[in-house]
Scaffold this active site. Structure first.
Site, PDB file in Angstrom:
ATOM      1  N   CYS A 153       0.814  -1.222   0.000  1.00 67.19           N
ATOM      2  CA  CYS A 153       0.000   0.000   0.000  1.00 67.19           C
ATOM      3  C   CYS A 153       0.847   1.271   0.000  1.00 67.19           C
ATOM      4  O   CYS A 153       0.361   2.342  -0.365  1.00 67.19           O
ATOM      5  CB  CYS A 153      -0.954   0.007   1.190  1.00 67.19           C
ATOM      6  SG  CYS A 153      -2.104  -1.369   1.155  1.00 67.19           S
TER       7      CYS A 153
ATOM      8  N   HIS B 136      -3.490   7.347   2.564  1.00 67.22           N
ATOM      9  CA  HIS B 136      -3.871   6.035   2.046  1.00 67.22           C
ATOM     10  C   HIS B 136      -5.308   5.746   2.471  1.00 67.22           C
ATOM     11  O   HIS B 136      -5.699   6.013   3.613  1.00 67.22           O
ATOM     12  CB  HIS B 136      -2.927   4.973   2.617  1.00 67.22           C
ATOM     13  CG  HIS B 136      -3.301   3.577   2.243  1.00 67.22           C
ATOM     14  ND1 HIS B 136      -3.640   3.231   0.953  1.00 67.22           N
ATOM     15  CD2 HIS B 136      -3.409   2.446   2.988  1.00 67.22           C
ATOM     16  CE1 HIS B 136      -3.935   1.943   0.926  1.00 67.22           C
ATOM     17  NE2 HIS B 136      -3.803   1.443   2.144  1.00 67.22           N
TER      18      HIS B 136
ATOM     19  N   ASN C 210     -10.074  -0.060  -0.458  1.00 61.72           N
ATOM     20  CA  ASN C 210      -8.616   0.003  -0.372  1.00 61.72           C
ATOM     21  C   ASN C 210      -8.033  -0.553  -1.677  1.00 61.72           C
ATOM     22  O   ASN C 210      -8.125  -1.747  -1.945  1.00 61.72           O
ATOM     23  CB  ASN C 210      -8.145  -0.822   0.834  1.00 61.72           C
ATOM     24  CG  ASN C 210      -6.644  -0.780   1.033  1.00 61.72           C
ATOM     25  OD1 ASN C 210      -5.901  -0.317   0.175  1.00 61.72           O
ATOM     26  ND2 ASN C 210      -6.203  -1.277   2.177  1.00 61.72           N
TER      27      ASN C 210
END
Ligand code: UT7
Length: 323
Positions: free
Chosen positions: A113, A250, A280
């Protein structure tokens, strides 16, 4: 001094949208649980003909169009991804070929990520080191391919998509009034591997594997790690949270975003949130959020923008950019 200035942004999402309610017949979950615990309401899921390379190419073309450039103008492509089309060659090279580029070079970057934050930092160093004048930095993922669709604790959280920016060498005075990448801070710590990993790989099982996560454990570490690395970035640049125009974190969980912003004293109206729309999307989440906030004219030339990410590894990092 040379600065890496953002010249354009772009995004690409799979055609199919999957709403929270669409999971209700598949695993024991509810729209209410997913929305309350994560802030996610929907995510895009790639069809067979939509891949990390095709989404990355589309985002790259959008960013080039936004910048008023063509593939001929690009020297380097850095693709952040954990879901490459093949184990090798690098999907970045496939994107280079799809763009019709027979010059320059391209490589993938794997920091889960945090991949986009790592990739922007890397591209900045290539530009400042004089090895490239214009770099396409892409985050593209098809996490739907590595999800265990019978595991409710992970399958509801992730989505597919791609975002891209074009970074270009520009002149600056060396102050934080300059446009471009101003400061960055990156970290990793392998002691947390088992909390978020994929249980397959070429050198171990010979399979692609599935994502496994102890969500509560990741959550417990996330806010502290995120705020530490942001404070290091603030101190490297000599600024405080009040100086920021936009915080683009994020997009994993709205509760992590809110808690981090609160701990850092970043006002709610400065936080860009797209986790409700995309879920996500790992390395694609920050450039997707950026492209939304640029397209709706929230982020404008001259704004001070903080990017942040945290994920598998663990890896985490932050980048400060004047738009
Ligand atoms: O991008 C990389 C970084 N990743 C992250 O940042 C993810 C970090 N973690 C999280 O976002 C959160 O921990 C989750 C959203 C994954 C989970 O939220 P939580 O508030 O930490 O819930 P929990 O894991 O403590 O689970 C609470 C309950 C459990 O049931 P019991 O043990 O209390 O009976 C779970 O089994 O919720 C249950 N549960 C679900 N219930 C309905 C877990 N997943 C689901 C689900 N639907 N999809």
């Amino acid at each position: 001094m040379i600065r890496s200035v953002v010249r354009g942004t772009g995004a690409a999402l799979p055609r199919r949208i999957m709403k929270n309610a669409d999971f209700e017949g598949m695993v024991e979950t509810s729209d209410e649980w997913i929305a309350q615990r994560t802030g996610i309401r929907q995510r895009h899921i790639a069809a067979d003909d939509e891949t990390t390379a095709s989404l990355g190419e589309a985002a790259a073309r959008a960013a080039l169009a936004n910048a008023g450039l063509t593939p001929d103008d690009i020297d380097l492509i850095v693709l952040a991804t954990s879901t490459p089309n093949n184990t090798f060659p690098a999907t970045a090279v496939e994107i280079q070929n799809r763009l019709g580029m027979q010059h320059g070079f391209a490589f993938d970057m794997q920091a889960v990520c945090s991949g986009f934050v790592y990739a922007v930092t890397t591209a900045d160093l290539y530009i400042r080191g004089g090895l490239a004048k214009r770099v396409l930095v892409i985050g593209s993922e098809t996490f739907s391919r590595i999800l265990d669709w019978s595991d409710r604790s992970t399958c509801v959280l992730f989505g597919d998509g791609a975002g891209a920016i074009v970074l270009e060498a520009g002149e600056g005075d060396g102050t934080i009034a300059d446009r471009g990448v101003l400061a960055a801070s990156l970290r990793s710590d392998g002691t947390h591997k088992e909390k978020l990993f994929v249980d397959g790989g070429p050198s171990t099982t010979g399979t692609v594997g599935h994502l496994r996560m102890e969500g509560r454990e990741v959550f417990k570490h996330a806010v502290g790690m995120i705020t530490d690395v942001i404070e290091a970035t603030f101190s490297a640049a000599g600024i405080t949270a009040d100086d920021l125009d936009w915080f683009v974190p994020h997009q994993a969980n709205k509760r992590i975003i809110d808690a981090s912003a609160k701990k850092l004293g970043i006002a709610e109206q400065k936080v860009v949130v797209t986790v409700d729309l995309h879920g996500n999307t790992s390395a694609a989440s920050v450039p997707l959020a950026l492209s939304v906030a640029v397209a709706d004219r929230r982020i404008k030339k001259g704004d001070l923008v903080l990017l942040e990410a945290m994920g598998g590894g663990f890896t985490w990092g932050a980048v400060l950019v004047r738009w």
